[in-house]
Design a protein around this motif. Sequence first.
Motif, PDB file in Angstrom:
ATOM      1  N   LYS A 263      -3.861   9.292   1.901  1.00  0.00           N
ATOM      2  CA  LYS A 263      -5.303   9.290   2.107  1.00  0.00           C
ATOM      3  C   LYS A 263      -5.898  10.691   2.179  1.00  0.00           C
ATOM      4  CE  LYS A 263      -6.977   6.157   4.995  1.00  0.00           C
ATOM      5  NZ  LYS A 263      -7.709   5.230   4.116  1.00  0.00           N
ATOM      6  N   THR A 264      -5.098  11.716   1.907  1.00  0.00           N
ATOM      7  CA  THR A 264      -5.608  13.087   1.935  1.00  0.00           C
ATOM      8  C   THR A 264      -6.419  13.404   0.680  1.00  0.00           C
ATOM      9  OG1 THR A 264      -3.659  14.001   0.838  1.00  0.00           O
ATOM     10  CG2 THR A 264      -3.583  13.824   3.262  1.00  0.00           C
ATOM     11  N   ALA A 265      -7.173  14.492   0.732  1.00  0.00           N
ATOM     12  CA  ALA A 265      -7.967  14.904  -0.434  1.00  0.00           C
ATOM     13  C   ALA A 265      -7.061  15.243  -1.615  1.00  0.00           C
ATOM     14  CB  ALA A 265      -8.841  16.104  -0.058  1.00  0.00           C
ATOM     15  N   GLU A 266      -5.921  15.875  -1.343  1.00  0.00           N
ATOM     16  CA  GLU A 266      -4.987  16.211  -2.423  1.00  0.00           C
ATOM     17  C   GLU A 266      -4.459  14.954  -3.094  1.00  0.00           C
ATOM     18  OE1 GLU A 266      -0.700  18.491  -3.144  1.00  0.00           O
ATOM     19  OE2 GLU A 266      -1.578  18.406  -1.133  1.00  0.00           O
ATOM     20  N   ALA A 267      -4.105  13.959  -2.297  1.00  0.00           N
ATOM     21  CA  ALA A 267      -3.614  12.700  -2.861  1.00  0.00           C
ATOM     22  C   ALA A 267      -4.700  11.994  -3.654  1.00  0.00           C
ATOM     23  CB  ALA A 267      -3.103  11.798  -1.738  1.00  0.00           C
ATOM     24  N   ALA A 268      -5.951  12.122  -3.224  1.00  0.00           N
ATOM     25  CA  ALA A 268      -7.060  11.505  -3.962  1.00  0.00           C
ATOM     26  C   ALA A 268      -7.186  12.101  -5.356  1.00  0.00           C
ATOM     27  CB  ALA A 268      -8.357  11.676  -3.190  1.00  0.00           C
ATOM     28  N   ARG A 269      -6.946  13.396  -5.470  1.00  0.00           N
ATOM     29  CA  ARG A 269      -6.976  14.020  -6.804  1.00  0.00           C
ATOM     30  C   ARG A 269      -5.829  13.502  -7.672  1.00  0.00           C
ATOM     31  NH1 ARG A 269      -8.839  18.337  -3.525  1.00  0.00           N
ATOM     32  NH2 ARG A 269      -6.740  19.116  -3.134  1.00  0.00           N
ATOM     33  N   LYS A 270      -4.684  13.263  -7.054  1.00  0.00           N
ATOM     34  CA  LYS A 270      -3.562  12.677  -7.795  1.00  0.00           C
ATOM     35  C   LYS A 270      -3.888  11.244  -8.208  1.00  0.00           C
ATOM     36  CE  LYS A 270      -0.085  15.512  -5.453  1.00  0.00           C
ATOM     37  NZ  LYS A 270       1.057  15.511  -4.491  1.00  0.00           N
ATOM     38  N   LEU A 271      -4.602  10.529  -7.356  1.00  0.00           N
ATOM     39  CA  LEU A 271      -5.025   9.178  -7.707  1.00  0.00           C
ATOM     40  C   LEU A 271      -5.906   9.195  -8.947  1.00  0.00           C
ATOM     41  CD1 LEU A 271      -5.364   6.133  -7.195  1.00  0.00           C
ATOM     42  CD2 LEU A 271      -7.221   6.701  -5.610  1.00  0.00           C
TER      43      LEU A 271
ATOM     44  N   ALA B 266     -11.181   6.251  -1.909  1.00  0.00           N
ATOM     45  CA  ALA B 266     -12.326   5.531  -2.472  1.00  0.00           C
ATOM     46  C   ALA B 266     -13.213   6.469  -3.272  1.00  0.00           C
ATOM     47  CB  ALA B 266     -13.127   4.869  -1.352  1.00  0.00           C
ATOM     48  N   VAL B 267     -13.438   7.655  -2.745  1.00  0.00           N
ATOM     49  CA  VAL B 267     -14.258   8.640  -3.465  1.00  0.00           C
ATOM     50  C   VAL B 267     -13.572   9.043  -4.765  1.00  0.00           C
ATOM     51  CG1 VAL B 267     -15.224  10.972  -3.387  1.00  0.00           C
ATOM     52  CG2 VAL B 267     -15.364   9.493  -1.374  1.00  0.00           C
ATOM     53  N   GLY B 268     -12.258   9.265  -4.714  1.00  0.00           N
ATOM     54  CA  GLY B 268     -11.526   9.624  -5.925  1.00  0.00           C
ATOM     55  C   GLY B 268     -11.581   8.535  -6.979  1.00  0.00           C
ATOM     56  N   ALA B 269     -11.474   7.286  -6.556  1.00  0.00           N
ATOM     57  CA  ALA B 269     -11.523   6.169  -7.506  1.00  0.00           C
ATOM     58  C   ALA B 269     -12.891   6.059  -8.161  1.00  0.00           C
ATOM     59  CB  ALA B 269     -11.175   4.866  -6.787  1.00  0.00           C
ATOM     60  N   VAL B 270     -13.936   6.196  -7.366  1.00  0.00           N
ATOM     61  CA  VAL B 270     -15.297   6.114  -7.905  1.00  0.00           C
ATOM     62  C   VAL B 270     -15.556   7.252  -8.882  1.00  0.00           C
ATOM     63  CG1 VAL B 270     -17.727   6.352  -7.265  1.00  0.00           C
ATOM     64  CG2 VAL B 270     -16.251   4.790  -5.989  1.00  0.00           C
ATOM     65  N   ALA B 271     -15.069   8.438  -8.540  1.00  0.00           N
ATOM     66  CA  ALA B 271     -15.278   9.599  -9.414  1.00  0.00           C
ATOM     67  C   ALA B 271     -14.531   9.457 -10.732  1.00  0.00           C
ATOM     68  CB  ALA B 271     -14.842  10.872  -8.691  1.00  0.00           C
TER      69      ALA B 271
END
Length: 264
Positions: A113-121, A147-152
Amino acid sequence: MHTRTLALVGATGGAGTTRTAVELAALGARDGRDVAVIDAAFTTQGLSEYVAGRIGTDLTALLTDETDASLSAAAYPIRAGRGGDDAGEAATLPGRADLIPARAPFERVARAKTAEAARKLERRIDEATTAYDAVIVDVAPVGSNEAVGAVAAADRVEAVTPATAHGRDALQRLRGRVADVGESVDGTIAVERAAGADSEGNGGVSADTRLPAVDPAVRSAPEAATGTGAYVEALAGAYERAFDASVGIEFEEPGLVERMRSRG
């Protein structure tokens, strides 16, 4: 722009987002397409309930401990629904319907759930477009890094909301949250509740697609694998609108009562 990735974002918890994502994937596969559903709702991990068989590597592992592994390592077929003895087996469809679930202990979920993991998502979502005709991302109400990463990362964002007054209010809040991260809600799907499911009933929520109520049990999904009734027909309309594609499935002719209601 042609839509390859669709983020389905719940306007509220329990809106029916995960079930809708699974059903859309099954419908696309029934029409001969290869479709994946990616779980970006790490807290609830509801997508895992629709997987055929045992889950080994999951999506959170690909974002933390197994970053070099292919996305296919965490891809599992949708299980056959409609109850019965085959509930644990993979659904048989002309195309491919794969689920990429989150199924992990709290410690790994926290790291995912970290910001770094969101970029990997975001990169994993892009990777999915190279293997599938359509990619659907199951997203919790926007308020977390994943959620933000997925939407982006998605080409299109659709909100899923209960067809109630509460759902209408939640939809307005969701629009604001999505706007706060620089994106917009491109379409809406309202999910009706079965009679007696809540005290509000099904209110006059304005939505691009309104899905009739179905048996909410996981074992009843995917209805879209074989169904031809009003629910699946509404799903087909949502799929065609979201992905700008035509679905070649024949549906039941409405009966006399339904025709009279539609004229009213």
